[in-house]
Structure formats: structure tokens, C-alpha cells
Design an enzyme around this catalytic site. Sequence first.
Site, PDB file in Angstrom:
ATOM      1  N   ILE A  25      -7.264 169.575   1.682  1.00  0.00           N
ATOM      2  CA  ILE A  25      -7.647 170.460   2.904  1.00  0.00           C
ATOM      3  C   ILE A  25      -7.626 169.928   4.296  1.00  0.00           C
ATOM      4  O   ILE A  25      -7.767 170.664   5.260  1.00  0.00           O
ATOM      5  CB  ILE A  25      -8.820 171.435   2.640  1.00  0.00           C
ATOM      6  CG1 ILE A  25      -9.966 170.351   2.610  1.00  0.00           C
ATOM      7  CG2 ILE A  25      -8.736 172.095   1.394  1.00  0.00           C
ATOM      8  CD1 ILE A  25     -11.406 170.903   2.559  1.00  0.00           C
ATOM      9  N   GLY A  76     -10.140 160.778  10.272  1.00  0.00           N
ATOM     10  CA  GLY A  76      -9.695 159.476  10.948  1.00  0.00           C
ATOM     11  C   GLY A  76      -9.721 158.345   9.957  1.00  0.00           C
ATOM     12  O   GLY A  76      -8.947 157.591  10.228  1.00  0.00           O
ATOM     13  N   TYR A  77     -10.511 158.465   8.932  1.00  0.00           N
ATOM     14  CA  TYR A  77     -10.435 157.231   7.643  1.00  0.00           C
ATOM     15  C   TYR A  77     -10.073 157.669   6.709  1.00  0.00           C
ATOM     16  O   TYR A  77     -10.275 157.016   5.686  1.00  0.00           O
ATOM     17  CB  TYR A  77     -11.824 156.770   8.064  1.00  0.00           C
ATOM     18  CG  TYR A  77     -12.145 155.941   9.335  1.00  0.00           C
ATOM     19  CD1 TYR A  77     -11.871 155.017   9.710  1.00  0.00           C
ATOM     20  CD2 TYR A  77     -12.988 156.822  10.280  1.00  0.00           C
ATOM     21  CE1 TYR A  77     -12.053 154.458  10.970  1.00  0.00           C
ATOM     22  CE2 TYR A  77     -13.629 156.685  11.455  1.00  0.00           C
ATOM     23  CZ  TYR A  77     -13.072 155.311  11.715  1.00  0.00           C
ATOM     24  OH  TYR A  77     -13.355 154.704  13.269  1.00  0.00           O
ATOM     25  N   VAL A  87      -9.431 164.693   3.240  1.00  0.00           N
ATOM     26  CA  VAL A  87     -10.505 165.674   2.787  1.00  0.00           C
ATOM     27  C   VAL A  87      -9.983 166.495   1.638  1.00  0.00           C
ATOM     28  O   VAL A  87      -9.219 167.248   1.816  1.00  0.00           O
ATOM     29  CB  VAL A  87     -11.139 166.466   3.820  1.00  0.00           C
ATOM     30  CG1 VAL A  87     -12.205 167.259   3.539  1.00  0.00           C
ATOM     31  CG2 VAL A  87     -11.501 165.509   5.068  1.00  0.00           C
ATOM     32  N   LYS A 108     -14.764 163.869   1.196  1.00  0.00           N
ATOM     33  CA  LYS A 108     -14.215 163.012   2.143  1.00  0.00           C
ATOM     34  C   LYS A 108     -13.975 161.708   1.530  1.00  0.00           C
ATOM     35  O   LYS A 108     -15.121 161.117   1.258  1.00  0.00           O
ATOM     36  CB  LYS A 108     -14.729 162.860   3.674  1.00  0.00           C
ATOM     37  CG  LYS A 108     -14.200 162.136   4.573  1.00  0.00           C
ATOM     38  CD  LYS A 108     -14.622 162.043   5.830  1.00  0.00           C
ATOM     39  CE  LYS A 108     -15.912 162.433   6.072  1.00  0.00           C
ATOM     40  NZ  LYS A 108     -16.418 161.933   7.480  1.00  0.00           N
ATOM     41  N   ASP A 125     -19.046 161.452  19.434  1.00  0.00           N
ATOM     42  CA  ASP A 125     -17.484 162.055  18.744  1.00  0.00           C
ATOM     43  C   ASP A 125     -17.514 163.573  18.642  1.00  0.00           C
ATOM     44  O   ASP A 125     -17.228 164.092  17.861  1.00  0.00           O
ATOM     45  CB  ASP A 125     -17.030 161.632  17.753  1.00  0.00           C
ATOM     46  CG  ASP A 125     -15.498 161.468  17.527  1.00  0.00           C
ATOM     47  OD1 ASP A 125     -14.892 162.071  18.558  1.00  0.00           O
ATOM     48  OD2 ASP A 125     -14.999 161.395  16.393  1.00  0.00           O
TER      49      ASP A 125
END
Length: 737
Positions: A439, A443-444, A447, A460, A555
Site C-alpha cells: 500500500i 523511506g526505509y 508498507v 512496515k 520529520d
Amino acid sequence: MSPQNLFDEGIPPNSTAVAIDKDKNSPHAVRWAIDHLVISNPLIILIYVRTKNNQYRSFAENSNSNDVESEADLQKLFTPFRGYCARKGVVMKEVVLDDNDIPKAILDYIGKNLVHNIVIGASTRNAFARKFKTYDVPASVMKSAPEFCSVYVISKGKIASVRTAQRPAANTATPPRQPSPGLPQLPSDLGEQEDALRGQAMKGGTKGGGTERMSLDKGSDPVRGIARDRHKNTPTNISLESYDYPVRGQRTSTSRDSISDEPDFSGSLAMGSMDMSSQSLDFSNASFSPPRGSSASSSREIEAEMRRLKLELKQTMDMYSSACKEALTAKKKANELHQWKMEEAHRFEDARLAEEAALAVAEMEKAKCKAAIEAAEASQKIAEMEAMRRKQAEMKARKEAEEKNRALNALANNDNRYRKYSIEEIEEATEKFSDKMKIGEGGYGPVYKGKLDHTPVAIKVLRPDAAQGKKQFLQEVEVLSCIRHPNMVLLLGACPEYGCLVYEYMENGSLEDRLFRRGNSPPISWRKRFQIAAEIATALLFLHQAKPEPLVHRDLKPANILIDRNFVSKISDVGLARLVPPSVADSVTQYHMTSAAGTFCYIDPEYQQSGMLTTKSDIYSFGIMLLQIITAKPPMGIAHHVGRAVEKGTFEEMLDPAVPDWPVEEAINFAKLAIKCAELRKRDRPDLGTEIVPELNRLRDLGRSPESYGTDGYYTSSNNSGQSRNMVPRSPPMSSS
């Protein structure tokens, strides 16, 4: 020229000369001569031959140079060598010779001045030699130099060729006498008589061990005295005043010159000039008139007497010459002794001054040493204190590391704050990480949507190569497992071995997706937008007021704001959150980070430039996000554009056109608050708890209040006088869903 004259001119024996020119090899030649030849005698002679030949002049004009140098050119030529010799402690003598024949000029100078060593650069005047096919200076000098002179040809600081001296320089203090053509040769049987006369003269000339002056005056001529004693009755008109005999050691420029007086001599040797080589003893003018009636035997006796007188005269002259030689030798020795005495006196004075200076330096060094010892002792004490502090800090850091490791181990093994899922459960929930279950992309890592324990979840997954992601994984687990807030995303569990985080599933995705209507989703009403802004501000204030230390998200952006099915917003992705000291909240004390973190266009400029992190850093990101909430525009330069629109009165054009019923005045207040939050300087940004949250709650409550709409479906707002004013017609209020 005699050594005495050389000494008077400043050129001692065994001297070294260097023939220089304007080429590049001359400095090499001078440097080599000083390093290898000027050792015991700290004097060097630099010889430069200045030519005036027409062919050289024409060549110089063609090569943009001039061989007929002026005094300024000569000074410019010798200036570099003066500085070098001064640094080396060498006395330099400059000699400029005017001659068209360069080798001849150099050879004449060597012969006249008894130069012991001559050094020549390999390229000296070779340009002229190649141009006009003339002489080669190094080869000519090496070929024709005297035997007592050593010739060294230097090229680029090294010996190209050398010709050593064949014999030492001759002692020319007294030149060899040439026999006078007018005098007869001495017979061999008169040697004993000559020795006896010379011994008698020496006894008279060196009586008492001193040096007596001898003169050839008319009234005291020893030769005439002998003649009178032997022939008192013979008229001998022999005159020595017409002869000029050169005595070595005196200058030949005058006919009558005496040896210069020195302090070591009681008097001077005054002697007449006699030249036995140019004049002959001619006795033809002497008249010998034999008495009348004399016989032939008397004539023979007269002739024999004449021969004897000539012999005595020659012997006397030899003795006189020997005496002069001895006097000059004694004078030279006396001068040398006097010079040595003066040099020794100078050396003694220099040694005394050097000793005094050394004592003074020793005292200064002693004082410096004492000060250095004291400073070293103080530094040692400081170093010991620093070592102790460092040791204590290391022990404290070790304890903290051990506590952190224990906490991580407890988190990985026995942490009951969240549920642990196995990788099999994760794979089953995501259908082995199928693309159709994906979905989003973080950044890492990606998901996925899944179902665990009959509950929809978002999983995640950390990519294996994301080293920084592991740190954020632990940070997010630590933060989300310790805090609970209605507007913070809920962590349901994790799989620490494979870096998987399990969150509650948010049906409406991120705020960014809804603002930009991705998937053709309907626009969000202005009431929901005001509500989302107030909810984010409340959750952010909760993070900033966390105990025991505030949390800074670092962030904050629409992509990290998730919305559930009821349009309740929640802050997610707290992997970059950092704990800062409580004093940071007052925006005076700052927490220094080694490197800035976050997303471009949302990072606080002051934090990005200085690395100083405070809670006001989140306020800047929040202000940019507020402007996006009402405009649905990209973050690049949004604060500038909205500010210009407010100033020009065109703010309505900046509002999201997908929403038809904006309350313009309240939206302007909302935009002004957001612009204040996005100020470049931290001190100009409003406080979250006392200014931002109350204003956003007011705007949220305004969207909830049904009184804000009249019975005719128009949005109304009260001005300062209490009178109501109709705005543009809007649609009737929607349900809270």
C-alpha cells in the site's frame, strides 16, 4: 706584482676568482667556489669582462641585450652575488675588465695577481662563440692558464672539467737579476774573494740582529770608498747615480721610492733606483793618464786594477741586493706578525664578546627553563585532572552503554509493551509480501496491508541494507511503545529479528494523499482541515511536553500524518524523533546535533545551518504543513507566495479551489498564523502551547458550530462591532462524518 702589493690591493695569495657573466651558470659557479674552494681564506673575486666590440654589439642588438653596460647594469649584475656572499660570511671583491678579448683579459688578471684558483661557468660567452665562431672562454682559459693556477669549469653546479695547478706560485718578492751586458763575467777563481766581501757586508748590514738602512748617497758610496782606499791617486770618475736597479717590494711607478714605514721598523730603507739590466757599467769615460815616461808594464797594471775594481763593484752590488732582499723579507715577516697579532686581538675580543653573550643567553635560557618547568608542572596537574575527568566520563558512558544494552536486550527479549510477531505470521498476513498487498513505500522500506488477530494492520518492513533504518526502527519502537495519545499512531507489535513494525490500519491513508486527491478521492472540507490542524498541534504539544525529556519529531510533513476512517488524524513515523534537554523548550538553550535530519522544504533552516535542535524546529515544519492544508500546493516557496498574496489582497486565489465555501477571513487568520510558524528565525516563531494550539482550537470549534450558518445557508461572521456580515454563499453544513 709582489705579494706585498697583492696584500695592499686586498688580494692575498692563494686567492680564488670566478669569471661571471649574465648566463644561468654563473650563480652555480659562485656557489660551488664558495662551498669547495673558499675555506681558509674567506675572500672571493668576481671578474666580469665588459666588451665593446662592434660585432658583439650588433649581436646584442639582435638578441635585445647590450654588452656595453652602464653602472646601473653592473650593479644589477653583482647585487645577487653580494647578498649570497654576505649570508655565507665571505668577502667579495668585484672586478670589471674592459677588453674585447675575454680569455686574454682573464688570463692577464690571473698572471698579474697570482690567482691560485679560477672558476668559470660552462656557458660563459658561448653564445658569442657559437654566433661568430670565435673563442670558447672555458677552453681558452684552461689551455693558456699559468701552471700555478687551477682551472675549474662548472656546469649546473657540477664540475664539467678541471685542470689542476702543476706547481705552486713562485715567490716573486725579488725578481731574478739579469746580468748586465756591460759588466764582464766573473772568473771562477774570484769566488772566495766574493764570499769574503759578501760576509763582510753582511756583518756590517746586520749588526746587532737588526736591520740597518742602506743608502747610495754620493757622499757615502761603499764602492767608491773601496776605490779610494785602493787607488787614492787614481782619478776614477765612476758614477752610480745614472743606474736604476729595481728592488723587489717597491713600486715601479717612481724612479726614487722608499719602502713604506711600518711600526715594527725604527727607520726606512732609503735606496736609489739602480737598473743593472738596462744600463751597463761603461768606464770608457774614465780618463786614465799614465805618467810620462811610464812603461808598458804600468799600463797592464792599470788595466788589471780596472778589472779588479769592476769585480769589487759587482760584488758590492750583489751584497747590496742581498741586504735589500733580507730587509724586504724581514719587513714582510714583520707585517705578517703584525697582521697575525691584530687578528689574534680581534679573535680574543670576539671570543670575549661571544662568552659574554653566551653567559647572557645561558641566563635567559635558565630563566626560560625554570618557567618551562613551572608551566610543565601546571600542565601536568591540569592533565591529571583532565585524565581523572575523562576516566569518570568513560565510566559514566560505560554504565550508560551497559544500561542501554540491557534495555535493548530487554526490549528484544522480554519487552511486554508490545506484542512480538514471528516472521511466519508476518509472511502469512502479507501473503509472503505480495505486491498486491503493498500500500505504500517508506523511506526505509515498503508498507503492506495485512490482517493479524482478525484485525486490519499496516506492516512496515525494513530493508536489509538500510543501516540507518535499524536505528530508526529501535527508536520508533522505543517511542511508540512508551507513549499513548489519540492523535499518535498505535503500535500493535513488531518482529525485531527481521525489522517489521505492525501499526493499526488507517483507511484514508496519509494527509498528503488526501490533499492532492490521489486515487481520485473527494476533497477534504475546510472544517475537517481545521480539525486536522488542531489535532496535529495537540499531538505535537504532547510530544514536546513528554517526560522526563521533550521529544522533537524532526520529520513533520503531510506524508507522515495518517487519517483513519473517521477522518481522525494521527502522527506517525517517529523514527527520527530525538530527546532534548527540558531547557530547550524555552528556545534559549539549544541542543547541538552533528547533522540535520528531515525532508527538504520542511527542515528548519536555522537547524539545517547550525545543527542546533530545539522544539521550535518542529514549529517551522508545522507551519509549512498548515499552508499546504489550506492551499493544497507543493511546499517549495509556499510561505513566500502566500505572504505576498496576503499583502496584495489576492489571498483567495491561493486557497484550494476544490473547496467552494472557504471562510475567507478565518482562512486569512489561519494563513497568518502559519506564516508566523514558518519564520526563518526561531525566536520569531509563536509558542505552540500558548498561541498556536488555542487559535487552532478556536478555528476547529468554529467549523463545528452550527451558529456560523444562517437559515439561508450563508456563512456569517461577526465583526468587532458585534454586527453580523454575510459572506459568499456556501453550501449548508455537512455532517460530522
